[in-house]
Design an enzyme around this catalytic site. Structure first.
Site, PDB file in Angstrom:
ATOM      1  N   ASP A   1      -6.338  -1.349  -9.058  1.00 16.71           N
ATOM      2  CA  ASP A   1      -5.972  -0.021  -9.287  1.00 16.71           C
ATOM      3  C   ASP A   1      -5.151   0.086 -10.577  1.00 16.71           C
ATOM      4  OD1 ASP A   1      -7.513   1.747  -7.502  1.00 16.71           O
ATOM      5  OD2 ASP A   1      -5.901   0.904  -5.963  1.00 16.71           O
TER       6      ASP A   1
ATOM      7  N   HIS B   1     -20.740  -8.624   8.539  1.00 16.47           N
ATOM      8  CA  HIS B   1     -20.244  -9.963   9.446  1.00 16.47           C
ATOM      9  C   HIS B   1     -20.812 -11.201   9.123  1.00 16.47           C
ATOM     10  CE1 HIS B   1     -18.769  -7.159  12.732  1.00 16.47           C
ATOM     11  NE2 HIS B   1     -17.753  -7.544  12.161  1.00 16.47           N
TER      12      HIS B   1
ATOM     13  N   GLU C   1       0.681  -0.018  -8.227  1.00 15.53           N
ATOM     14  CA  GLU C   1      -0.807   0.118  -8.828  1.00 15.53           C
ATOM     15  C   GLU C   1      -0.951   1.488  -9.669  1.00 15.53           C
ATOM     16  OE1 GLU C   1      -3.326   0.098  -5.457  1.00 15.53           O
ATOM     17  OE2 GLU C   1      -1.827   1.118  -4.215  1.00 15.53           O
TER      18      GLU C   1
ATOM     19  N   CYS D   1      -1.383  -8.767  -5.156  1.00 16.84           N
ATOM     20  CA  CYS D   1      -2.368  -9.004  -4.409  1.00 16.84           C
ATOM     21  C   CYS D   1      -3.794  -8.215  -4.719  1.00 16.84           C
ATOM     22  CB  CYS D   1      -2.063  -8.153  -2.864  1.00 16.84           C
ATOM     23  SG  CYS D   1      -1.874  -6.416  -3.298  1.00 16.84           S
TER      24      CYS D   1
HETATM   25  C1  PEP Z   1      -5.422  -3.155  -5.704  1.00 19.58           C
HETATM   26  O1  PEP Z   1      -5.439  -2.039  -6.085  1.00 19.58           O
HETATM   27  O2  PEP Z   1      -5.291  -4.037  -6.652  1.00 19.58           O
HETATM   28  C2  PEP Z   1      -5.605  -3.589  -4.338  1.00 19.58           C
HETATM   29  C3  PEP Z   1      -5.054  -4.752  -3.919  1.00 19.58           C
HETATM   30  O3  PEP Z   1      -6.005  -2.579  -3.624  1.00 19.58           O
HETATM   31  P1  PEP Z   1      -7.250  -1.959  -3.036  1.00 19.58           P
HETATM   32  O4  PEP Z   1      -8.341  -2.966  -3.742  1.00 19.58           O
HETATM   33  O5  PEP Z   1      -7.491  -2.075  -1.713  1.00 19.58           O
HETATM   34  O6  PEP Z   1      -7.115  -0.797  -3.823  1.00 19.58           O
HETATM   35 MG    MG Z   2      -5.215  -0.334  -4.585  1.00 18.27          MG
END
Ligand code: PEP
Ligand code: MG
Length: 584
Positions: A459, A193, A435, A506
């Site tokens: 991933d 936090h 992913e 993302c």
């Molecule tokens: C990813 O795998 O790129 C992703 C955004 O998810 P996480 O990092 O939560 O696995």
């Molecule tokens: Mg992921």
């Protein structure tokens, strides 16, 4: 004397040069002692009084802070106030006084230790941080029991860089930005936090330096490079002058970036890109927009499930998602359904330990086996979606059956909600995370089933190159510009465009300005990243033409190795955009 360089965890960006203020945050030493049974009542009363005094202090802090900083950070104090009523902490201590005949200090310390042991068996980093909340509250009550006031950051009169073993979020809230230049701690991690707060308040910080408190004293000159997590104590003249220059440059960029906040992420030739934030906690709902972003491209919901005995109720899901949806509106929020794997030992109930959890019963595979649990989350999302602009995202999909099965389940949940007369969003957009390489390879088939794609490179790179993303020995191979990765990205982009569905990324790759330029050229329309990166990426987007980005992507795709690809990007940027090259 020679300078000393220490490396920690990047916590909050910024470069500061100043003098150390070594803060006494050593744990208070109190004596636990046996008491006579006639004293039991008095000790319980003393303990309850110390709880009351602690509550008063926290309420007081809350009042002071809500004047200066706005309400969004009050949740930390509220968590601490709630902990003062926590059964394990309060009843546990009273039980120790009554049954072990310990004085209040000893009983409280014993209780905090026992709670701590429970947390220690948990591997999840986020959960371990919650142990700190208990310890910080416990420390406050202990100090009140012995009448030892804690040194307050509000009392610091001179400009200083705080060095401490650890800091509580309340310390961060008390920091006056005109006096406290930044902070450095032995303990801490990116998800505490304290660190989340430092980032959102713009206070530079580096944490996890392990033993920095032993290496410095008050008054030492120190450079804190929060951009790289580096701390330099007693810098040589050359280093000092070098960092003075870096600091000026950084401040200049910051001012320039601040100007960008309200401007659109639009290329010179008018293509608008959605830059969004990744969040983990509902409390971060404002962070993306505060950094000039357009909503939340990834809300990781797993944190709602951890650190607890029972699974979250539908109401908890609903309230958390509604909070985020309302804060982000009119911008969108992409809620990702639960992504836990066999390594998340903090998950409620039994969870099989797997030999290779990254390839195990993770994310959607797990959810489709725990259908009731999954349906509860889906109900929460569907109901919260009427309060904003919500989309749903399914993680770790490897083939068509999983997405078809999930869609069937969503239909089932909808018809149940309908027959119960509940209000929910009928036409919720469903996206799939790309992913796993198999998903990238059949992107054309998946595109027919869903409303949008969001590529998770964290991933995707792990599975494509067969490198465990948690393993530091192979971290050097983790390379977004590997031709194999780029070819998969290209394939996904083509499938999305052919099917005319939005394409997002993302994964961390999206937050690197250099990669962002390539992604633009590959046809990504949404880039979601850690919020601090949003202004940096926006600057790149606003500095180039789409045509340049397309050329750059083509050039990178032609390279045979990641090293060649990197060289190609660097010389392209240097040639066409010498000003930008200096900052990347
Ligand atoms: C990813 O795998 O790129 C992703 C955004 O998810 P996480 O990092 O939560 O696995
Ligand atoms: Mg992921």
């Amino acid at each position: 004397m020679h300078e000393k360089i220490y490396r920690g965890i990047i916590a909050s960006p910024g470069i500061v040069i100043g003098r150390v203020y070594l803060l006494d945050r050593q744990k208070i030493v109190v004596a636990g002692r046996r008491i006579e049974d006639v004293s039991v009542k008095d000790e319980v009363t003393r303990f309850k009084k110390a709880l009351e005094v602690s509550r008063g202090q926290l309420e007081d802090l809350k009042k002071r802070i809500s004047k200066g900083l706005g309400k969004s950070h009050l949740y930390i104090l509220e968590t601490h106030i709630m902990l003062l009523e926590d059964k394990m902490l309060v009843d546990g201590t009273i039980k120790h006084i009554k049954e072990s005949f310990l004085n209040a200090e000893g009983a409280l310390k014993e209780t905090i230790r026992a709670i701590g042991l429970k947390f220690d068996s948990i591997e999840d980093e986020y959960l371990r941080e919650r142990k700190q909340d208990v310890e910080q509250v416990g420390e406050r009550v202990l100090r009140n029991l012995v009448g030892h006031k804690q040194e307050s950051l509000a009392d610091i009169k001179e400009e200083a860089v705080i060095v401490a073993h650890d800091l509580a979020p309340t310390d961060t809230l008390m920091m006056r930005k005109d006096k406290i230049l930044g902070f450095i701690t032995d303990a801490g991690s990116r998800t505490s936090h304290t660190v989340i707060l430092a980032r959102s308040l713009g206070i530079p910080a580096a944490v996890g330096l392990e033993n920095i408190t032993a290496a410095v004293k008050t008054g030492d000159v120190v450079i804190l490079d929060g951009v790289h997590g580096v701390v330099i104590v007693d810098p040589d003249e050359e280093t000092f002058l070098d960092y003075l220059q870096k600091q000026r440059q950084y401040k200049y960029f910051e001012q320039e970036l601040e100007k960008l906040k309200t401007m659109p992420a639009e290329t010179l030739d008018g293509h608008v890109i959605e830059l969004q934030g990744n969040i983990e906690l509902p409390e971060e709902a404002n962070a993306a927009v505060d950094h000039g972003g357009a909503g939340i491209g990834l809300y990781r919901t797993e944190f709602l499930f951890l650190n607890r005995q029972a699974l979250p109720s539908e109401e908890e899901h609903y309230l958390a998602y509604r909070h985020v949806a309302e804060r982000a509106a009119p911008h969108e929020v992409v809620i990702r359904t639960l992504d836990v794997g066999g390594d998340k030992v903090g998950f409620p109930g039994e969870f099989n330990q797997e030999v290779n959890p990254a390839l195990g019963l993770r994310a959607i595979r797990f959810c489709l086996q725990k259908r009731e649990m999954f349906k509860t989350q889906l109900r929460g999302i569907l109901r919260a979606a009427v309060h904003g602009n919500v989309k749903i995202l399914i993680p770790m999909v490897s083939g068509l059956p999983e997405i078809r099965e999930t869609k069937k389940l969503i239909q089932e949940v909808k018809s149940e909600l309908r027959s119960e007369g509940k209000i929910f969003q009928e036409d919720l957009k469903i996206g799939v995370m790309i992913e796993i390489p198999s998903a990238a390879l059949i992107a054309d088939l998946l595109a027919k089933e869903v409303d949008f794609f969001s590529v998770g490179t964290n991933d995707l790179i792990q599975y494509t190159l067969a490198i465990d993303r948690q393993n530091e020995h192979v971290a050097y191979m983790y390379e977004p510009l590997e031709p194999a990765v780029l070819r998969l990205l290209r394939r996904v982009s083509e499938a999305a465009h052919q099917a005319n569905i939005p394409l997002a990324m993302c994964g961390e790759m999206a937050g690197d300005p250099l990669y962002a330029a390539i992604l633009l050229g590959m046809g990504f329309q949404h880039l979601s990243m850690n919020v601090a990166s949003i202004p940096w990426v926006k600057r790149i987007v606003r500095s180039i033409r789409m045509q340049d980005a397309v050329e750059l992507a083509t050039l990178v795709m032609q390279q045979a190795t990641a090293t060649q690809a990197r060289r190609a990007v660097e010389s392209f940027i240097e040639e066409r955009f010498p000003d930008l090259a200096a900052e990347l």
